[in-house]
Scaffold this motif. Structure first.
Motif, short mmCIF file in Angstrom:
data_model
loop_
_atom_site.label_atom_id
_atom_site.label_comp_id
_atom_site.label_asym_id
_atom_site.label_seq_id
_atom_site.Cartn_x
_atom_site.Cartn_y
_atom_site.Cartn_z
N LEU A 458 0.82 -1.22 0.00
CA LEU A 458 0.00 0.00 0.00
C LEU A 458 0.86 1.26 0.00
CD1 LEU A 458 -2.98 -0.69 2.46
CD2 LEU A 458 -2.88 -1.03 -0.02
N GLY A 459 2.02 1.18 0.66
CA GLY A 459 2.89 2.35 0.73
C GLY A 459 3.45 2.79 -0.60
N GLN A 460 3.35 1.92 -1.63
CA GLN A 460 3.85 2.28 -2.96
C GLN A 460 2.82 3.06 -3.79
OE1 GLN A 460 5.09 -2.06 -3.59
NE2 GLN A 460 6.66 -0.99 -4.77
N ILE A 461 1.61 3.16 -3.25
CA ILE A 461 0.54 3.85 -3.99
C ILE A 461 0.59 5.34 -3.67
CG2 ILE A 461 -1.96 4.05 -4.29
CD1 ILE A 461 -2.15 1.08 -3.41
N ASN A 462 0.75 6.16 -4.71
CA ASN A 462 0.81 7.62 -4.50
C ASN A 462 0.31 8.34 -5.75
OD1 ASN A 462 3.02 7.64 -6.37
ND2 ASN A 462 4.40 7.07 -4.70
N ASP A 463 0.24 9.66 -5.67
CA ASP A 463 -0.29 10.46 -6.77
C ASP A 463 0.56 10.33 -8.04
OD1 ASP A 463 -2.45 11.45 -5.33
OD2 ASP A 463 -1.27 13.08 -4.47
N ILE A 543 -6.30 0.83 -8.89
CA ILE A 543 -6.11 2.11 -8.21
C ILE A 543 -6.96 3.15 -8.94
CG2 ILE A 543 -4.45 3.85 -7.47
CD1 ILE A 543 -2.29 1.64 -7.65
N ASP A 544 -7.73 3.89 -8.17
CA ASP A 544 -8.76 4.76 -8.77
C ASP A 544 -8.73 6.12 -8.08
OD1 ASP A 544 -10.93 5.27 -10.45
OD2 ASP A 544 -12.39 4.68 -8.94
N GLU A 545 -9.41 7.07 -8.69
CA GLU A 545 -9.58 8.39 -8.09
C GLU A 545 -11.03 8.58 -7.67
OE1 GLU A 545 -6.25 11.28 -10.18
OE2 GLU A 545 -8.23 11.14 -11.09
N ASN A 546 -11.21 9.12 -6.48
CA ASN A 546 -12.55 9.45 -6.00
C ASN A 546 -12.73 10.97 -6.06
OD1 ASN A 546 -15.11 9.19 -4.79
ND2 ASN A 546 -14.23 9.61 -2.78
N HIS A 547 -13.72 11.41 -6.83
CA HIS A 547 -14.01 12.85 -6.95
C HIS A 547 -15.23 13.16 -6.09
CE1 HIS A 547 -11.38 13.60 -10.55
NE2 HIS A 547 -11.46 12.27 -10.56
N ASN A 549 -17.12 16.55 -4.00
CA ASN A 549 -17.18 17.96 -3.56
C ASN A 549 -15.94 18.76 -3.99
OD1 ASN A 549 -19.68 17.77 -2.41
ND2 ASN A 549 -18.93 17.43 -0.33
N GLY A 550 -15.48 18.51 -5.20
CA GLY A 550 -14.33 19.25 -5.71
C GLY A 550 -12.99 18.72 -5.26
N ASN A 551 -13.00 17.71 -4.39
CA ASN A 551 -11.75 17.10 -3.92
C ASN A 551 -11.49 15.80 -4.64
OD1 ASN A 551 -11.29 19.11 -1.90
ND2 ASN A 551 -12.88 18.13 -0.63
N VAL A 552 -10.21 15.51 -4.87
CA VAL A 552 -9.80 14.26 -5.53
C VAL A 552 -8.89 13.51 -4.58
CG1 VAL A 552 -8.69 13.23 -7.53
CG2 VAL A 552 -9.94 15.38 -7.80
#
Length: 563
Positions: A458-463, A543-547, A549-552
């Motif tokens: 999990l620690g390898q997951i980043n932006d 691995i996905d992005e959650n959008h 209220n304007g936050n990702v």
């Protein structure tokens, strides 16, 4: 599900690619698994361009097709563009007719009626051409097996050019030109074009005669990308470049019809997944519920206000389609249970009242419950018609070929096909199909396979990783969205079921004290006991992005979990 971890590339190759690209182990490994092993190959993969497109004249009969069309244009002949009623067919007709109308006004389009004429080239369509003084038919996404129909047209003085991508039979139709990269005698370097892709190669060749290049044809790529996504062809080689550039057109300057569909669904940026699940079903719904002509009309309309009106109609067709396929799926599941047919190697169901336009979707839905090669039959005139769908790794086309003594006609691909037969042969066919599949399928294929690219922490997951993974798109066969797995995960204590009937799960997992990430598992509500047990578990995920209220924020989209 059975999890299959893909083989890891040689460490020396990973190190070499890491240094060349200045990336980490994860990215280098994912690229090598996709056959990308050099800086130049990676550059092509991440930045697809027109340079990846092959010369259309490498396709057998391309010179004959171009010569015949140029002759028809020069002599003012009437030309009919004929295509199947699904997404690939209707986008192909929209593409070819739109281009030809820039050269001549003598263009008609024709989509066969799914219920009256059935799949492929019809005698009725040929008669329509003959009655309207049409001397050339360009057939797209169909025709490779239309031996008798092409001969019939020839007797009437109507020429055929066939642009298809389905497997040929033993004989090739006696047409002026037969463009199909799957022909044994065709040396075209890429065999996996969709029907619209073959059509695009033909207009590229025609445009080159006018001093134009493929860059002058970008306005057609929204149609090509839609067909590539809808027809589930491999998104590699030429298809990757066409899909990549076509998505750019969809998101920046789509044709009015496409823009009108997008306006209906209210989404800013569309991915290939959105094309498959948002645009394609609406285009398909026209041919399923009413007539494929509605889709062609929408996709060729140049006035946005009119296109918007047509898009509303097509959206209504899609709503009807959803309600119909849900009802029929429920009826089919009851039929399977009542007949006690859950234990076989195949699923074959029939009801004469079922809507022919949705039986393919129903077959796919049944596979979600009973993971077996599946056929759904309904009555079509005095015949029975079926849609076939298969499980990963099993060629349903070959299985149908082995049952051909009971079938009147069939065609399709490894994983999807259609057929018709005489009602009196239904029982014999059903028994033979079960027997063929039982004898030829590897039993492990009857359990869904989850292919895992790589195990990570999990620690390898980043932006930064997420930014690079997004550039692996567009995804599809041959380049699926990466699936990862991690072991020894624990819920932080807030895991719960969510959604209607508690179908889904939402939790926050940790692997060490510093690593926490939110997970959503659609359809995994029955796994809640594993979460609540407080014992460590493994998860396979994207691995996905959650959008919100304007936050990702980053999240894991779970595909499966195991103790």
């Amino acid at each position: 599900m059975r999890w299959t971890l893909k083989p890891k590339p040689e460490p020396s190759k990973v190190e070499e690619l890491k240094k060349a690209l200045q990336v980490d182990d994860i990215v280098a490994t994912l690229l090598l698994q996709r056959g990308i092993d050099t800086y130049d190959a990676a550059k092509t993969f991440f930045r697809p361009s027109f340079k990846e497109l092959h010369d259309p004249y490498l396709m057998k009969d391309m010179d004959k097709a171009v010569a015949r069309i140029e002759k028809a244009i020069d002599q003012g002949e009437n030309i009919m563009v004929y295509g199947d009623y699904d997404v690939d067919g209707t986008t192909s007709v929209a593409l070819m007719s739109s281009y030809l109308k820039t050269r001549t006004d003598a263009i008609a389009t024709y989509i066969p009626d799914r219920y009256d004429e059935g799949y492929g080239i019809s005698y009725k369509g040929i008669d329509f051409a003959d009655d309207n003084d049409i001397s050339l038919i360009i057939a797209l996404d169909c025709g490779i097996k239309a031996i008798d129909k092409v001969a019939y047209a020839k007797e009437k003085g109507v020429d055929f050019i066939i642009c298809d991508h389905h497997r040929p039979g033993a004989e090739i139709p006696d047409a002026v030109a037969v463009l199909d990269p799957k022909r044994d005698d065709c040396d075209y370097p890429f065999k996996e074009l969709c029907g619209c892709g073959v059509g695009f190669k033909l207009i590229t060749a025609l445009a080159s005669n006018q001093g134009q290049t493929v860059e002058d044809l970008t306005e057609y790529l929204d149609l090509v990308a839609t067909a590539i996504g809808a027809d589930i062809v491999p998104i590699v080689d030429e298809n990757r470049a066409l899909a990549y550039m076509g998505l750019n057109i969809i998101n920046t300057n789509p044709r009015p019809g496409m823009k009108a569909i997008i306006a209906e669904v209210k989404k800013d940026i569309l991915t290939i997944t959105d094309v498959v699940f948002i645009i394609a079903p609406r285009i398909n719904a026209a041919g399923r519920m009413k007539h494929g002509n509605h889709a062609v009309t929408l996709l060729t309309e140049t006035d946005f206000n009119l296109a918007a009106k047509y898009a509303v109609e097509i959206d209504n067709f899609n709503t009807d389609r959803r309600e119909t396929d849900k009802r029929i799926t429920e009826e089919a599941l009851v039929q399977i249970e009542e007949n006690n047919e859950q234990e076989g190697f195949t699923t074959v169901v029939y009801d004469e009242s079922w809507h022919k336009g949705v039986i393919g979707i129903v077959a796919s839905r049944l596979i979600e419950t009973y993971y077996r090669p599946t056929l759904v039959f309904t009555k079509s005139g005095d015949k029975l018609a079926a849609s076939a769908r298969s499980v990963s790794g099993f060629d349903v086309y070959n299985a149908l070929e082995a049952c051909s003594e009971h079938i009147e006609q069939f065609g399709g691909h490894k994983y999807a096909a259609g057929l018709t037969l005489d009602p009196k042969n239904y029982d014999a066919f059903k028994a033979k199909f079960e027997s063929v599949v039982k004898e030829t399928i590897d039993p492990k294929l009857l359990t869904p396979e989850l292919k895992v690219d790589l195990e990570i922490e999990l620690g390898q997951i980043n932006d930064k990783l997420m930014r690079i993974l997004k550039q692996f798109a567009p995804f599809g066969p041959g380049n699926m969205s990466p699936t990862f797995m991690s072991q020894n995960l624990k819920d932080t204590g807030w895991g719960k079921c969510v959604g209607e009937d508690d179908k889904h799960i939402r939790l926050t997992v940790t692997q060490s004290f510093n690593d926490k990430i939110v997970c959503i598992g659609f359809g995994l509500g029955d796994k809640i006991d594993i979460i609540k047990s407080k014992r460590p578990f493994s998860a396979a995920y994207a691995i996905d992005e959650n959008h919100w209220n304007g936050n990702v924020s980053l999240q894991l989209k779970l595909k499966d979990i195991k103790e």
